[in-house]
Scaffold this motif. Structure first.
Motif, PDB file in Angstrom:
ATOM      1  N   ALA A 214       0.827  -1.206   0.000  1.00  0.00           N
ATOM      2  CA  ALA A 214       0.000   0.000   0.000  1.00  0.00           C
ATOM      3  C   ALA A 214       0.861   1.256   0.000  1.00  0.00           C
ATOM      4  N   ILE A 215       1.956   1.249   0.752  1.00  0.00           N
ATOM      5  CA  ILE A 215       2.857   2.407   0.779  1.00  0.00           C
ATOM      6  C   ILE A 215       3.504   2.607  -0.589  1.00  0.00           C
ATOM      7  N   GLN A 216       3.878   1.511  -1.251  1.00  0.00           N
ATOM      8  CA  GLN A 216       4.442   1.623  -2.604  1.00  0.00           C
ATOM      9  C   GLN A 216       3.444   2.257  -3.564  1.00  0.00           C
ATOM     10  N   THR A 223       2.578  11.362  -7.601  1.00  0.00           N
ATOM     11  CA  THR A 223       2.870  12.143  -8.804  1.00  0.00           C
ATOM     12  C   THR A 223       1.825  11.940  -9.901  1.00  0.00           C
ATOM     13  N   SER A 224       0.748  11.223  -9.578  1.00  0.00           N
ATOM     14  CA  SER A 224      -0.278  10.955 -10.581  1.00  0.00           C
ATOM     15  C   SER A 224      -1.128  12.199 -10.824  1.00  0.00           C
ATOM     16  N   THR A 225      -1.606  12.324 -12.036  1.00  0.00           N
ATOM     17  CA  THR A 225      -2.519  13.430 -12.363  1.00  0.00           C
ATOM     18  C   THR A 225      -3.966  13.077 -12.038  1.00  0.00           C
ATOM     19  N   SER A 226      -4.221  11.841 -11.652  1.00  0.00           N
ATOM     20  CA  SER A 226      -5.570  11.395 -11.302  1.00  0.00           C
ATOM     21  C   SER A 226      -5.678  11.158  -9.796  1.00  0.00           C
ATOM     22  N   PRO A 227      -6.844  11.379  -9.220  1.00  0.00           N
ATOM     23  CA  PRO A 227      -7.033  11.043  -7.806  1.00  0.00           C
ATOM     24  C   PRO A 227      -7.103   9.532  -7.646  1.00  0.00           C
ATOM     25  N   PHE A 228      -6.922   9.063  -6.427  1.00  0.00           N
ATOM     26  CA  PHE A 228      -6.941   7.619  -6.208  1.00  0.00           C
ATOM     27  C   PHE A 228      -7.942   7.224  -5.134  1.00  0.00           C
ATOM     28  N   PHE A 229      -8.400   5.990  -5.257  1.00  0.00           N
ATOM     29  CA  PHE A 229      -9.200   5.310  -4.238  1.00  0.00           C
ATOM     30  C   PHE A 229      -8.441   4.039  -3.907  1.00  0.00           C
ATOM     31  N   LEU A 230      -7.858   3.985  -2.720  1.00  0.00           N
ATOM     32  CA  LEU A 230      -7.059   2.834  -2.295  1.00  0.00           C
ATOM     33  C   LEU A 230      -7.754   2.157  -1.126  1.00  0.00           C
ATOM     34  N   ALA A 231      -8.127   0.893  -1.307  1.00  0.00           N
ATOM     35  CA  ALA A 231      -8.720   0.096  -0.224  1.00  0.00           C
ATOM     36  C   ALA A 231      -7.672  -0.879   0.278  1.00  0.00           C
ATOM     37  N   VAL A 232      -7.451  -0.870   1.586  1.00  0.00           N
ATOM     38  CA  VAL A 232      -6.474  -1.761   2.212  1.00  0.00           C
ATOM     39  C   VAL A 232      -7.203  -2.623   3.224  1.00  0.00           C
ATOM     40  N   GLY A 233      -7.172  -3.931   3.025  1.00  0.00           N
ATOM     41  CA  GLY A 233      -7.853  -4.856   3.917  1.00  0.00           C
ATOM     42  C   GLY A 233      -6.877  -5.659   4.748  1.00  0.00           C
ATOM     43  N   TYR A 234      -6.953  -5.490   6.069  1.00  0.00           N
ATOM     44  CA  TYR A 234      -6.065  -6.230   6.973  1.00  0.00           C
ATOM     45  C   TYR A 234      -6.734  -7.510   7.455  1.00  0.00           C
ATOM     46  N   HIS A 235      -5.929  -8.582   7.564  1.00  0.00           N
ATOM     47  CA  HIS A 235      -6.447  -9.890   7.950  1.00  0.00           C
ATOM     48  C   HIS A 235      -6.683 -10.010   9.459  1.00  0.00           C
ATOM     49  N   LYS A 236      -5.856  -9.347  10.236  1.00  0.00           N
ATOM     50  CA  LYS A 236      -5.977  -9.479  11.684  1.00  0.00           C
ATOM     51  C   LYS A 236      -6.927  -8.411  12.223  1.00  0.00           C
ATOM     52  N   PRO A 237      -7.690  -8.762  13.293  1.00  0.00           N
ATOM     53  CA  PRO A 237      -7.506  -9.891  14.198  1.00  0.00           C
ATOM     54  C   PRO A 237      -8.285 -11.158  13.874  1.00  0.00           C
ATOM     55  N   GLN A 262       0.451  -1.793  11.861  1.00  0.00           N
ATOM     56  CA  GLN A 262       0.398  -1.707  10.402  1.00  0.00           C
ATOM     57  C   GLN A 262      -0.361  -0.454   9.956  1.00  0.00           C
ATOM     58  N   VAL A 263      -1.472  -0.166  10.629  1.00  0.00           N
ATOM     59  CA  VAL A 263      -2.216   1.064  10.328  1.00  0.00           C
ATOM     60  C   VAL A 263      -1.341   2.277  10.594  1.00  0.00           C
ATOM     61  N   GLY A 264      -0.561   2.222  11.683  1.00  0.00           N
ATOM     62  CA  GLY A 264       0.327   3.337  12.006  1.00  0.00           C
ATOM     63  C   GLY A 264       1.369   3.590  10.939  1.00  0.00           C
ATOM     64  N   HIS A 265       1.998   2.527  10.437  1.00  0.00           N
ATOM     65  CA  HIS A 265       2.995   2.685   9.369  1.00  0.00           C
ATOM     66  C   HIS A 265       2.350   3.240   8.096  1.00  0.00           C
ATOM     67  N   LEU A 266       1.151   2.761   7.782  1.00  0.00           N
ATOM     68  CA  LEU A 266       0.461   3.223   6.572  1.00  0.00           C
ATOM     69  C   LEU A 266       0.118   4.705   6.670  1.00  0.00           C
ATOM     70  N   LEU A 267      -0.456   5.135   7.788  1.00  0.00           N
ATOM     71  CA  LEU A 267      -0.830   6.540   7.944  1.00  0.00           C
ATOM     72  C   LEU A 267       0.397   7.441   8.046  1.00  0.00           C
ATOM     73  N   ASN A 268       1.462   6.946   8.652  1.00  0.00           N
ATOM     74  CA  ASN A 268       2.704   7.707   8.714  1.00  0.00           C
ATOM     75  C   ASN A 268       3.253   7.968   7.317  1.00  0.00           C
ATOM     76  N   ALA A 269       3.131   6.962   6.441  1.00  0.00           N
ATOM     77  CA  ALA A 269       3.568   7.144   5.048  1.00  0.00           C
ATOM     78  C   ALA A 269       2.702   8.171   4.335  1.00  0.00           C
TER      79      ALA A 269
END
Length: 502
Positions: A214-216, A223-237, A262-269
């Protein structure tokens, strides 16, 4: 035995909300879509980051649970509008996810198990990511968003919902591999085990891989000229409760804290990439999980512990002031630091809301045209939604106002349902296949009570018979918050407590 007059009124509410005429419906045409306006450009469009967690009840610090270490989610809550009483429509993965991602209830998607695809079984219903894609967004899926398998056509609903192929962590396939080292020094399979990552094939875990991917994607979209919709699904708990060995707390709570990292690393990015000012963040779960309540360690019911879920929205400049240059809203916090500050949630909503409200709410927050309410029946309508928009709760502009929003709680209602194969427990009671469903429990949750009727169900016609009531449940949540004392038989035909106000 006849129901009391007020019970009949409430049963009528159930009938009106759940039961629609069902006939034979041919699958819709898989058309390209429903463009409603010009595609938004990067300059005037907000991105969307939708975080979906598996089997997460409201066991989080921001929901008042002091036993849980969830500082990163709590930090998100401190900048968000948090809904205290949000409910899933069915407490099992595939039906719930299809329900809130299409904005339709299980009786409309006709999915109560894991074994059908709504576009074939019910109708060619649009999904949240599909609608964003058709309105100019790059839509991406990482991890468990749709439930894998038949219920998403073995493709996570590609290509309809996603601009690029959905990503699944390669380590998913080792879920049942022997990775738990026991006292004998050997590796065993177990539902509860802290693992040495070195003992796990590929030396990683699915949620760690999903965060990295997700961070990648965020880096590419910067740098994209289009907006994005990114859904991230975590398996735990979700079980098995596997988490790195250095996190020594056991089972569910430790898995929640691992997921929080994991949420913390994602939001930090998101902060590091300077996307915080232009990205809506929505956080929720597909349903809850019982931790011993009612003798259950599972989901598969209509009780609050399995249907109530966390739900929060961060909207730049609306739920929190825009961060200044160099300021971080979402700095990573280690849940296991000896000293961690307790953050209060931001604005909170007490009204009862439903996950089917995600569709109209996210589209409205992003500035897109909100799809219309569904007619009855709506199997022939590709684009509509059965959930209420939550946009009214975002209308206050003064961020210094009282932190607690209160609507009219007696007008707020949430509906859930669960299928059973019989009146009494049997081997497939928790997860019956469609063909075996004979009873459906329809539940109404208000601010005062949870009321459920178990009625006959015909799986061939997808039809509930509300005149054939097998059983009922009634719990008054103020005096019985754990819903342990069923008052249904005590109130039938007699006087109901004054708090009963359907």
């Amino acid at each position: 035995m006849p129901l009391s007059d007020r019970g009949l009124v409430l049963l009528g509410l159930v009938l009106g909300s759940f039961c629609t005429p069902l006939g034979s419906v041919a699958p819709g045409n898989y058309s390209k879509g429903h463009l409603t306006e010009a595609a938004p450009s990067r300059a005037d469009a907000l991105n969307v980051l939708l975080i979906i967690v598996d089997d997460l009840r409201t066991s989080l610090g921001c929901y008042g649970d002091k036993l849980i270490r969830s500082p990163n989610i709590d930090q998100l809550a401190s900048h968000s509008l948090l809904f205290q009483n949000a409910f899933a429509q069915q407490a099992v993965c595939a039906p719930s996810r299809v329900s809130f991602l299409t904005g339709r209830r299980p009786d409309t998607t006709r999915l109560y198990d894991f074994n059908s695809y709504w576009r074939v079984q019910a109708g060619n219903f649009s999904t949240i990511p599909q609608y964003f894609k058709e309105n100019g967004y790059v839509t991406m899926s990482v991890g468990k968003v749709f439930h894998p398998g038949i219920s998403s056509n073995h493709s996570d609903d590609s290509p309809y919902s996603w601009s690029v192929l959905p990503y699944h962590p390669s380590s998913e396939k080792y879920e049942n591999t022997k990775t738990c080292r026991g006292p004998d020094g050997e590796l065993h399979a177990n539902l509860i085990c802290p693992v040495d990552v070195a003992d796990v094939p590929e030396g990683t875990l699915p949620d760690k891989q999903s965060t990295k991917k997700a961070i990648q994607l965020l880096e590419k979209m910067k740098t994209s000229t289009s907006p994005f919709f990114l859904a991230v699904g975590y398996h735990k708990p979700h079980i098995p409760f596997r988490y790195p060995k250095k996190k020594i707390r056991q089972s569910y709570f430790a898995s929640v804290s691992y997921m929080d990292t994991q949420v913390g690393h994602l939001l930090n990015a998101l902060d590091d990439l300077q996307l915080t000012n232009s990205t809506i963040v929505a956080f929720t779960s597909d349903h809850g999980w019982a931790l011993g309540e009612h003798g259950e360690w599972a989901k598969y019911s209509n009780f609050d512990v399995t249907t109530r879920v966390p739900l929060m929205f961060y909207v730049p400049g609306r739920t929190a002031p825009l961060p200044e240059a160099g300021e971080k809203l979402f700095r990573y916090i280690d849940p296991f630091d000896s000293i961690s500050e307790l953050m209060e949630p931001g604005r909170q909503v007490k009204d009862l809301v439903e996950l089917v409200s995600l569709f109209p709410t996210l589209t409205g927050l992003a500035g897109l045209h909100v799809p219309p309410h569904c007619p009855r029946p709506s199997f022939h309508v590709d684009l509509c939604r059965e959930g209420q928009s939550l946009l009214k709760y975002f209308q206050l502009h003064d961020l210094e106002e009282d932190l607690t929003l209160r609507g009219n709680p007696r007008e707020s209602i949430a509906y859930s349902q669960y299928p059973r194969p019989a009146d009494y427990p049997q081997w497939n009671s928790d997860k019956p296949n469609l063909k075996d469903i004979r009873v459906m429990g329809y539940s109404i949750r208000t601010i005062d009570y949870r009321y459920t009727v178990w009625v006959s169900f015909n799986p061939h016609e997808f039809l509930a018979n509300f005149s054939d009531v097998h059983a009922g449940e009634l719990y008054f949540v103020d005096s019985d918050p754990l819903q342990d004392h069923n008052m249904y038989n005590d109130t039938r035909g007699g006087d109901l407590p004054k708090s009963w106000t359907p």
